[in-house]
Design a protein around this motif. Structure first.
Motif, mmCIF file in Angstrom:
data_model
loop_
_atom_site.group_PDB
_atom_site.id
_atom_site.type_symbol
_atom_site.label_atom_id
_atom_site.label_comp_id
_atom_site.label_asym_id
_atom_site.label_seq_id
_atom_site.Cartn_x
_atom_site.Cartn_y
_atom_site.Cartn_z
ATOM 1 N N LYS A 157 30.597 25.711 38.709
ATOM 2 C CA LYS A 157 31.841 25.353 38.015
ATOM 3 C C LYS A 157 31.498 24.380 36.898
ATOM 4 N N TYR B 12 34.843 35.393 32.334
ATOM 5 C CA TYR B 12 36.054 35.546 33.139
ATOM 6 C C TYR B 12 35.725 35.597 34.627
ATOM 7 N N VAL B 13 34.733 36.386 34.981
ATOM 8 C CA VAL B 13 34.395 36.523 36.397
ATOM 9 C C VAL B 13 34.020 35.169 36.990
ATOM 10 N N ALA B 14 33.265 34.361 36.229
ATOM 11 C CA ALA B 14 32.791 33.089 36.766
ATOM 12 C C ALA B 14 33.884 32.042 36.804
ATOM 13 N N THR B 15 34.728 32.012 35.787
ATOM 14 C CA THR B 15 35.682 30.901 35.689
ATOM 15 C C THR B 15 37.095 31.299 36.088
ATOM 16 N N SER B 16 37.408 32.547 36.149
ATOM 17 C CA SER B 16 38.773 33.036 36.382
ATOM 18 C C SER B 16 39.743 32.512 35.350
ATOM 19 N N ALA C 196 27.043 43.294 42.972
ATOM 20 C CA ALA C 196 27.559 41.945 42.736
ATOM 21 C C ALA C 196 28.403 41.491 43.922
ATOM 22 N N LEU C 197 29.161 42.422 44.487
ATOM 23 C CA LEU C 197 30.032 42.060 45.614
ATOM 24 C C LEU C 197 29.209 41.691 46.844
ATOM 25 N N ALA D 133 26.152 40.419 46.659
ATOM 26 C CA ALA D 133 25.136 39.406 46.332
ATOM 27 C C ALA D 133 25.404 38.139 47.130
ATOM 28 N N ASN D 134 24.319 37.374 47.362
ATOM 29 C CA ASN D 134 24.479 36.211 48.220
ATOM 30 C C ASN D 134 24.750 34.925 47.473
ATOM 31 N N ASP D 135 24.677 34.940 46.168
ATOM 32 C CA ASP D 135 25.035 33.717 45.455
ATOM 33 C C ASP D 135 25.569 34.066 44.076
ATOM 34 N N PRO D 136 26.273 33.146 43.441
ATOM 35 C CA PRO D 136 26.953 33.453 42.170
ATOM 36 C C PRO D 136 25.991 33.880 41.068
ATOM 37 N N ALA E 130 25.183 37.441 41.592
ATOM 38 C CA ALA E 130 26.382 38.244 41.358
ATOM 39 C C ALA E 130 26.627 38.399 39.865
ATOM 40 N N LEU E 131 26.483 37.282 39.140
ATOM 41 C CA LEU E 131 26.736 37.334 37.700
ATOM 42 C C LEU E 131 25.723 38.213 36.986
ATOM 43 N N TYR F 110 32.296 26.439 44.427
ATOM 44 C CA TYR F 110 33.365 27.373 44.013
ATOM 45 C C TYR F 110 34.602 27.254 44.865
#
Lengths: 421, 465
Positions: free
Chosen positions: A177, A218-222, A333-334, A336-339, A342-343, A421
């Protein structure tokens, strides 16, 4: 893995091999005397598929083998179409394919030992910008865009490879974040990359970078405000570009009404549409159409060439295959074990997906045409290898790095990510 | 992480939508434009293919050959048995002039470009020669000849169609050319198909549109009486009846019968620009028709925000800026004949393969509903009295009710007026509708109505009913 699942994947591979063999054998028998080279191609490419697949399921069990199979299917259509247009190009494309799949395996192997790839934002950024700047310094112009450099007799398009670094850099920052201020270096980096691409006239690639950046943001921050802000900025910049840059306006006009200047500015798009209209649902048949009439049929417009000879239904199937490819990428990505991972998976899938949209959309006149390649199908070494590398980093996200000490173990399994997160 | 996963799903949904859009647009392009794209003048496949494939024949609805491939000195050549008579419809293939007509619009069929692999294999290995498909037109050569002869040496166009199906039975444009001897062509303007591409001021034939608008929008129009002094002042503009003739007191039927400009100009003013242009748009003015077998240029009705009264008065009687193509006029006439349903005009009836088997049939298509049946019936009755008592007497056919309307359109400057006539017969159960324009010839009733009469009479003799 159940027997059923294994069976299904082998069935898919068998279907691809049959298609591949049938295509090349047809081309071999079309010329008289029989074209031995086409038969060699049939056997060689099929062998490459089988061997690559066995390597895949033997050593990289965690990876998604269907993604690899989709790439085989797409590349096979590409090989056959290229061979039909020009045998030498197809042979070179197979070489690029082998280089690409090797790079893919190397990335998968390395990912077992590499860790902490999320710590090097500034290195990624500096290397990216340097690579992107290279063509401006020592580049050659091709198709109106100055985005190529010559390396040992080959031309290389750095912007294809920088996609990889761009995703890594973006994911490195967005994995946690961030405050607005912390995001500034990333914003600046992205802006510089896109600026360079605009100066090099590589608008298609620029649009892809932009879309991938916005998607990852967008995916990371919404945060929908970032997205809207980016889109508004892009709209404004695009409008200014339309008003000030002659070649941008030409493209938009050629898109809005290609028939107004069908022999000059609208030529490419008109010929592309005519090819699509000439083929029919089932196509004219391999070798029975005239796809060589289409300008840039081997690269940007290969989709129109395929639509003419293989038909609209196969063209639709190709679009569907690309969608399945990005669907499976996003699925990684869904799981994946960490952001960070995933990103990366999202970034790679979005890059391939958006690039496909940009070129097919351009070829069928849904959007203005910008010259980018159709991943795994269009002829091009940089594109082929870079696309494989994208799938490589996408697939590597499910490979657990080998633990090399207590500290790392804690780092990866610990609560750090879920807290942030 | 959960938020990332949720957002990923959203991104995936967006991608799904975008890819559906790609597929949808590709299918749309192919489905709605594929044929025209493939037949495009810019399609180099056609030029290349014509060297290895024998062009298919073009026949009329009764099997009369209109274009055939013949062998001459070991080479295939194109022959047009009826030459000038069917020149504009059938068209030509020429290395210098390009392609036109059916030879252009149906080239993919004529060359068999969309033949299946199997058909191609059969031709290649069994017959050792590639043959295109034959195109069967809706045209009736006998009517085409009647229209061609009736127009004679005058410049103009004739379109005859079956109002119930939209099948074009005759389409003539003059001056003509000889497709068998294009080298001798002196005037390139002759190549131009006026029936589809000539836009003319309609003059009084447009009054049927004004009339339709009035019947729809003015409640008491049937009971209104108009007084014609031979002219009407609209602002500073003086609009007069033909020959400044004062028609006196008359109702709307009589006004149509004598084609009273004063009355129709005042009806136009009563309607106002909004309603009149609305009706014109309903009748498909300002629309280019791009069909697989023909392209019809757009007819024009002024679209300006504010139309001044004198402009509006001129528009209401088909002068001013109003223009129309003969084909569009035939469509409007057919729509009135067909209870307000406008059928899509069609030139191609079917396609058969080189061995005579039908492989594609084209069916009638309702293109638009332009007015309701009661209004269409009322206009028909008024058009019948135009022929029995009014300006269209020279279109009378004994024993048959003919509905018609004359038009005498100012051609601008010192030029003689264009003569128009639109008509259909029999009025109670129409089987043929005709639109005729004779350029710079004089009055519609004298110059154009007899041409329409000959075509309708021939159709009735031939048994169109």
């Amino acid at each position: 893995m159940t027997y059923r699942a294994r069976g299904r994947a082998w069935d898919v591979l068998t279907a691809i091999i049959i298609f591949n063999l049938a295509g090349f054998i047809l081309l071999a028998f079309k010329s008289s005397p029989i074209d031995d080279q086409a038969l060699h191609m049939a056997i060689f490419t099929s062998a490459v598929y089988v061997i690559s697949y066995i390597i895949m399921i033997s050593f990289f069990k965690q990876c998604d083998k269907y993604i690899t199979l989709l790439i085989f299917a797409l590349s096979s259509i590409g090989f056959i179409m290229l061979y039909r247009l020009d045998a030498q190009t197809a042979i070179r494309q197979v070489q690029w394919f082998m280089l690409g799949i090797s790079a893919f395996f190397v990335i998968l192997i390395l990912s077992r030992y590499m860790r902490g790839l999320d710590r090097y934002f500034y290195i990624y950024a500096v290397v990216s910008v340097a690579l992107l700047l290279l063509p401006m310094l020592i580049g050659t112009i091709r198709g109106g865009a100055k985005n190529w450099i010559e390396v040992g007799g080959y031309t290389v398009q750095p912007s294809e490879f920088v996609k990889l670094l761009f995703i890594l850099a973006t994911a490195s920052i967005l994995k946690e974040k961030r405050s607005m201020k912390e995001l500034l270096p990333l914003m600046a980096f992205a802006a510089i990359c896109m600026g360079i691409l605009v100066l090099e006239n590589d608008l298609g690639t620029m649009v892809i970078y932009f879309a991938v950046f916005v998607i990852m943001l967008y995916v990371a921050t919404s945060n929908i405000i970032y997205v809207l802000g980016s889109l508004i900025t892009a709209g404004a910049v695009g409008y200014v570009a339309y008003l000030t840059l002659g070649h941008v306006r030409t493209r938009v006009e050629a898109w809005l009404n290609p028939w107004a200047d069908a022999t000059d500015r609208g030529y490419q798009i008109v010929q592309s549409l005519i090819a699509i209209g000439s083929g029919g649902w089932l196509g004219s048949g391999l070798g029975l159409g005239q796809p060589y009439i289409i300008p840039a049929a081997k690269t940007d417009f290969i989709f129109a060439a395929i639509a003419e000879e293989f038909g609209i239904l196969i063209a639709v199937a190709i679009i569907a295959m690309y969608f399945i490819l990005i669907y499976r990428g996003m699925k990684m990505a869904l799981s994946a074990n960490d952001p960070f991972n995933a990103l990366i998976a999202i970034g790679a899938a979005a890059t391939l997906g958006f690039q496909t949209f940009v070129i097919i959309g351009g070829v069928i006149k849904l959007i203005p045409l910008t010259g980018v390649t159709l991943p795994f199908v269009s002829y091009g070494g940089s594109s082929m290898v870079a696309s494989f590398m994208l799938v490589g980093i996408m697939q590597s996200t499910v490979i657990q790095p080998k633990p090399s000490g207590e500290v790392y173990e804690k780092e990866i399994i610990g609560e750090r990510y879920s807290e942030s997160y | 992480m959960n938020r990332i996963k949720r957002n990923t799903k959203q991104v995936l949904a967006v991608f799904a939508a975008v890819f559906m859009l790609l597929i949808g647009y590709l299918l749309y392009t192919y489905f709605f434009q594929g044929n025209r794209l493939a037949n495009s003048y810019y399609n180099k496949r056609i030029t290349q293919k014509s060297q290895e494939v024998v062009w298919g024949d073009i026949k009329d609805r009764n099997g009369e050959m209109l274009a055939v491939s013949r062998q001459k000195d070991g080479q295939w050549v194109r022959d047009y048995p009826y030459g000038k008579v069917t020149a504009h419809v059938v068209g030509y293939v020429d290395p210098k002039l390009g392609r036109a007509g059916i030879e252009n619009s149906q080239a993919t069929y004529l060359l068999g470009l969309n033949n299946g692999v199997l058909e191609q294999a059969v031709q290649r290995f069994v017959f050792h020669e590639l043959h295109g498909n034959n195109v069967i037109l809706t045209l009736d050569y006998r009517l085409q000849k009647a229209a061609y002869d009736a127009l004679g040496n005058r410049r103009g166009a004739v379109v005859a169609m079956d109002p119930r199906t939209g099948e074009v039975l005759a389409m003539v444009s003059k001056p003509d050319f000889d497709p068998n001897n294009l080298a001798a062509l002196s005037d390139k303007d002759a190549l131009y198909n006026k029936a589809l591409q000539g836009t003319y001021p309609p003059g009084s034939v447009f009054k049927v549109v004004t009339l339709a608008s009035a019947l729809e929008n003015i409640q008491d129009i049937d009971s209104q009486t108009f007084t014609c002094n031979g002219y009407i002042n609209v602002g500073d503009y003086k609009l007069s009846c033909s020959g400044n003739k004062a028609h006196g007191q008359l109702d709307i039927t009589e006004a149509l019968g004598v084609s009273c400009n004063t009355t129709f100009a005042s009806i136009g003013l009563q309607l106002g620009d909004k309603l009149l242009s609305q009706t014109a748009e309903t009748f498909l003015f300002n629309r280019t028709f791009a069909w697989d077998d023909m392209t019809v240029y757009a007819s024009n009705f002024p679209k300006e925000e504010q139309i001044t009264d004198d402009e509006l008065a001129k528009d209401a009687i088909g002068q001013g800026k109003v223009t129309v193509t003969p084909m569009h006029m035939a469509m409007i006439t057919s729509a009135i004949a067909n209870d307000g349903d406008m059928m899509q005009p069609r030139l191609v009836k079917a396609v058969e393969n080189s061995r005579g088997r039908i492989i594609r049939r084209f069916n009638p298509k309702r293109y638009a509903h332009v007015t309701d049946k009661p209004i269409a019936d009322e206009i028909t009755d008024m058009m019948v009295s135009v022929v029995t008592d009014g300006t269209g007497k020279s279109a009378r056919i004994s024993g048959v009710d003919v509905a018609g309307k004359t038009g005498t359109a100012q051609a601008g400057g010192q030029q003689e007026d264009h003569a128009w006539f639109i008509s259909f017969a029999p009025a109670d159960n129409p089987s043929i509708a005709v639109a005729v324009i004779v350029e710079n010839a004089g009055t519609g009733g004298v110059q154009a109505a007899p041409v329409a009469r000959k075509v309708m009479k021939q159709a009735l003799i031939l048994g169109y009913e």
